[in-house]
Design a protein around this motif. Structure first.
Motif, PDB file in Angstrom:
ATOM      1  N   LYS A  74       0.820  -1.217   0.000  1.00 13.40           N
ATOM      2  CA  LYS A  74       0.000   0.000   0.000  1.00 13.40           C
ATOM      3  C   LYS A  74       0.848   1.259   0.000  1.00 13.40           C
ATOM      4  CE  LYS A  74      -4.171  -1.822   2.151  1.00 13.40           C
ATOM      5  NZ  LYS A  74      -5.077  -1.727   3.297  1.00 13.40           N
ATOM      6  N   ALA A  75       1.861   1.296   0.837  1.00 19.30           N
ATOM      7  CA  ALA A  75       2.732   2.473   0.899  1.00 19.30           C
ATOM      8  C   ALA A  75       3.463   2.674  -0.421  1.00 19.30           C
ATOM      9  CB  ALA A  75       3.726   2.339   2.040  1.00 19.30           C
ATOM     10  N   SER A  76       3.960   1.608  -0.980  1.00 16.22           N
ATOM     11  CA  SER A  76       4.671   1.687  -2.246  1.00 16.22           C
ATOM     12  C   SER A  76       3.766   2.231  -3.355  1.00 16.22           C
ATOM     13  CB  SER A  76       5.201   0.303  -2.612  1.00 16.22           C
ATOM     14  OG  SER A  76       5.934   0.345  -3.785  1.00 16.22           O
ATOM     15  N   LEU A  77       2.543   1.753  -3.392  1.00 15.99           N
ATOM     16  CA  LEU A  77       1.596   2.237  -4.397  1.00 15.99           C
ATOM     17  C   LEU A  77       1.193   3.687  -4.161  1.00 15.99           C
ATOM     18  CD1 LEU A  77      -0.609  -0.937  -4.858  1.00 15.99           C
ATOM     19  CD2 LEU A  77       0.943   0.101  -6.532  1.00 15.99           C
ATOM     20  N   ARG A  78       1.124   4.100  -2.903  1.00 20.52           N
ATOM     21  CA  ARG A  78       0.813   5.504  -2.603  1.00 20.52           C
ATOM     22  C   ARG A  78       1.879   6.430  -3.175  1.00 20.52           C
ATOM     23  NH1 ARG A  78      -0.473   4.256   2.636  1.00 20.52           N
ATOM     24  NH2 ARG A  78       1.541   5.025   3.336  1.00 20.52           N
ATOM     25  N   TYR A  79       3.136   6.061  -3.006  1.00 25.32           N
ATOM     26  CA  TYR A  79       4.223   6.887  -3.540  1.00 25.32           C
ATOM     27  C   TYR A  79       4.209   6.906  -5.064  1.00 25.32           C
ATOM     28  CZ  TYR A  79       6.449   7.661   0.969  1.00 25.32           C
ATOM     29  OH  TYR A  79       6.729   8.072   2.246  1.00 25.32           O
ATOM     30  N   THR A  80       4.017   5.766  -5.683  1.00 22.68           N
ATOM     31  CA  THR A  80       4.022   5.735  -7.146  1.00 22.68           C
ATOM     32  C   THR A  80       2.810   6.467  -7.709  1.00 22.68           C
ATOM     33  OG1 THR A  80       2.987   3.544  -7.147  1.00 22.68           O
ATOM     34  CG2 THR A  80       5.378   3.630  -7.320  1.00 22.68           C
ATOM     35  N   SER A  81       1.673   6.402  -7.038  1.00 26.52           N
ATOM     36  CA  SER A  81       0.492   7.151  -7.476  1.00 26.52           C
ATOM     37  C   SER A  81       0.731   8.645  -7.384  1.00 26.52           C
ATOM     38  CB  SER A  81      -0.731   6.779  -6.632  1.00 26.52           C
ATOM     39  OG  SER A  81      -1.088   5.444  -6.840  1.00 26.52           O
ATOM     40  N   ALA A  82       1.366   9.078  -6.318  1.00 17.59           N
ATOM     41  CA  ALA A  82       1.669  10.502  -6.149  1.00 17.59           C
ATOM     42  C   ALA A  82       2.570  10.999  -7.270  1.00 17.59           C
ATOM     43  CB  ALA A  82       2.313  10.751  -4.798  1.00 17.59           C
ATOM     44  N   VAL A  83       3.571  10.211  -7.632  1.00 19.61           N
ATOM     45  CA  VAL A  83       4.489  10.599  -8.700  1.00 19.61           C
ATOM     46  C   VAL A  83       3.772  10.606 -10.046  1.00 19.61           C
ATOM     47  CG1 VAL A  83       6.518   9.840  -9.994  1.00 19.61           C
ATOM     48  CG2 VAL A  83       6.561   9.883  -7.505  1.00 19.61           C
ATOM     49  N   THR A  84       2.966   9.598 -10.299  1.00 18.32           N
ATOM     50  CA  THR A  84       2.240   9.511 -11.565  1.00 18.32           C
ATOM     51  C   THR A  84       1.271  10.674 -11.721  1.00 18.32           C
ATOM     52  OG1 THR A  84       2.437   7.107 -11.479  1.00 18.32           O
ATOM     53  CG2 THR A  84       0.807   7.998 -12.992  1.00 18.32           C
ATOM     54  N   GLU A  85       0.542  11.008 -10.655  1.00 17.41           N
ATOM     55  CA  GLU A  85      -0.391  12.137 -10.700  1.00 17.41           C
ATOM     56  C   GLU A  85       0.345  13.447 -10.911  1.00 17.41           C
ATOM     57  OE1 GLU A  85      -2.694  11.972  -7.124  1.00 17.41           O
ATOM     58  OE2 GLU A  85      -3.491   9.991  -7.614  1.00 17.41           O
ATOM     59  N   SER A  86       1.469  13.618 -10.255  1.00 19.45           N
ATOM     60  CA  SER A  86       2.261  14.834 -10.398  1.00 19.45           C
ATOM     61  C   SER A  86       2.772  14.991 -11.824  1.00 19.45           C
ATOM     62  CB  SER A  86       3.434  14.809  -9.424  1.00 19.45           C
ATOM     63  OG  SER A  86       4.266  15.918  -9.615  1.00 19.45           O
ATOM     64  N   GLU A  87       3.247  13.905 -12.395  1.00 17.47           N
ATOM     65  CA  GLU A  87       3.733  13.949 -13.773  1.00 17.47           C
ATOM     66  C   GLU A  87       2.604  14.263 -14.745  1.00 17.47           C
ATOM     67  OE1 GLU A  87       5.618  10.145 -14.142  1.00 17.47           O
ATOM     68  OE2 GLU A  87       7.573  10.937 -13.561  1.00 17.47           O
ATOM     69  N   ALA A  88       1.411  13.712 -14.487  1.00 23.06           N
ATOM     70  CA  ALA A  88       0.267  13.975 -15.356  1.00 23.06           C
ATOM     71  C   ALA A  88      -0.151  15.440 -15.285  1.00 23.06           C
ATOM     72  CB  ALA A  88      -0.907  13.076 -14.964  1.00 23.06           C
ATOM     73  N   GLU A  89      -0.066  16.036 -14.113  1.00 25.10           N
ATOM     74  CA  GLU A  89      -0.414  17.451 -13.964  1.00 25.10           C
ATOM     75  C   GLU A  89       0.583  18.355 -14.671  1.00 25.10           C
ATOM     76  OE1 GLU A  89      -0.572  18.084  -9.778  1.00 25.10           O
ATOM     77  OE2 GLU A  89      -2.475  17.017  -9.542  1.00 25.10           O
ATOM     78  N   GLN A  90       1.837  17.948 -14.720  1.00 20.42           N
ATOM     79  CA  GLN A  90       2.872  18.769 -15.319  1.00 20.42           C
ATOM     80  C   GLN A  90       2.984  18.579 -16.831  1.00 20.42           C
ATOM     81  OE1 GLN A  90       6.503  18.047 -13.206  1.00 20.42           O
ATOM     82  NE2 GLN A  90       5.661  18.752 -11.265  1.00 20.42           N
ATOM     83  N   ALA A  91       2.407  17.517 -17.352  1.00 18.37           N
ATOM     84  CA  ALA A  91       2.492  17.241 -18.794  1.00 18.37           C
ATOM     85  C   ALA A  91       1.668  18.269 -19.551  1.00 18.37           C
ATOM     86  CB  ALA A  91       1.994  15.850 -19.089  1.00 18.37           C
ATOM     87  N   PRO A  92       2.182  18.756 -20.670  1.00 20.19           N
ATOM     88  CA  PRO A  92       1.417  19.719 -21.469  1.00 20.19           C
ATOM     89  C   PRO A  92       0.184  19.059 -22.056  1.00 20.19           C
ATOM     90  CG  PRO A  92       3.429  19.069 -22.612  1.00 20.19           C
ATOM     91  CD  PRO A  92       3.472  18.431 -21.262  1.00 20.19           C
ATOM     92  N   ASN A  93      -0.896  19.777 -22.057  1.00 27.92           N
ATOM     93  CA  ASN A  93      -2.149  19.278 -22.605  1.00 27.92           C
ATOM     94  C   ASN A  93      -2.077  19.371 -24.126  1.00 27.92           C
ATOM     95  OD1 ASN A  93      -4.730  18.472 -23.102  1.00 27.92           O
ATOM     96  ND2 ASN A  93      -5.704  20.005 -21.791  1.00 27.92           N
ATOM     97  N   THR A  94      -2.199  18.250 -24.814  1.00 28.08           N
ATOM     98  CA  THR A  94      -2.042  18.227 -26.274  1.00 28.08           C
ATOM     99  C   THR A  94      -3.367  18.223 -26.998  1.00 28.08           C
ATOM    100  OG1 THR A  94      -1.867  15.807 -26.208  1.00 28.08           O
ATOM    101  CG2 THR A  94       0.188  17.068 -26.133  1.00 28.08           C
ATOM    102  N   ARG A  95      -4.454  18.484 -26.307  1.00 26.84           N
ATOM    103  CA  ARG A  95      -5.768  18.505 -26.988  1.00 26.84           C
ATOM    104  C   ARG A  95      -6.013  19.777 -27.696  1.00 26.84           C
ATOM    105  NH1 ARG A  95      -9.809  15.856 -22.580  1.00 26.84           N
ATOM    106  NH2 ARG A  95      -8.513  14.107 -22.125  1.00 26.84           N
TER     107      ARG A  95
END
Length: 90
Positions: A69-90
């Motif tokens: 659970k802890a491991s997945l919490r950290y990876t989810s936080a990183v994945t969400e952060s990267e998604a927020e920082q990615a430029p929107n290509t729509r």
């Protein structure tokens, strides 16, 4: 690890030739001047490792002795952060 016997990252001259970790008194003195505690430093280190290794929960679990659970919490936080920082290509 080099030729030392202690597997811990932080050692003192008293613990260097043993397998024990440094004591809380020593750690408290080491970090008392820092604006954050050792728990926050560890959390930041885990997040940095997740960013550097593609948010692999198995890697984090192994390196930092985390549960699933802890491991997945950290990876989810990183994945969400990267998604927020990615430029929107729509």
């Amino acid at each position: 690890m080099a030729n030392g016997t202690n597997p811990h990252l932080l050692i003192t001259r008293n613990t260097a030739t043993t397998t024990t970790s440094v004591g809380t008194f020593w750690m408290d003195r080491l970090v008392k001047e820092l604006p954050v505690g050792v728990d926050r430093l560890r959390q930041d280190r885990i997040l940095e490792e997740a960013l550097a290794n593609g948010a692999d929960p198995l890697h984090l679990a192994h390196v930092f002795s985390l549960g699933a659970k802890a491991s997945l919490r950290y990876t989810s936080a990183v994945t969400e952060s990267e998604a927020e920082q990615a430029p929107n290509t729509r």
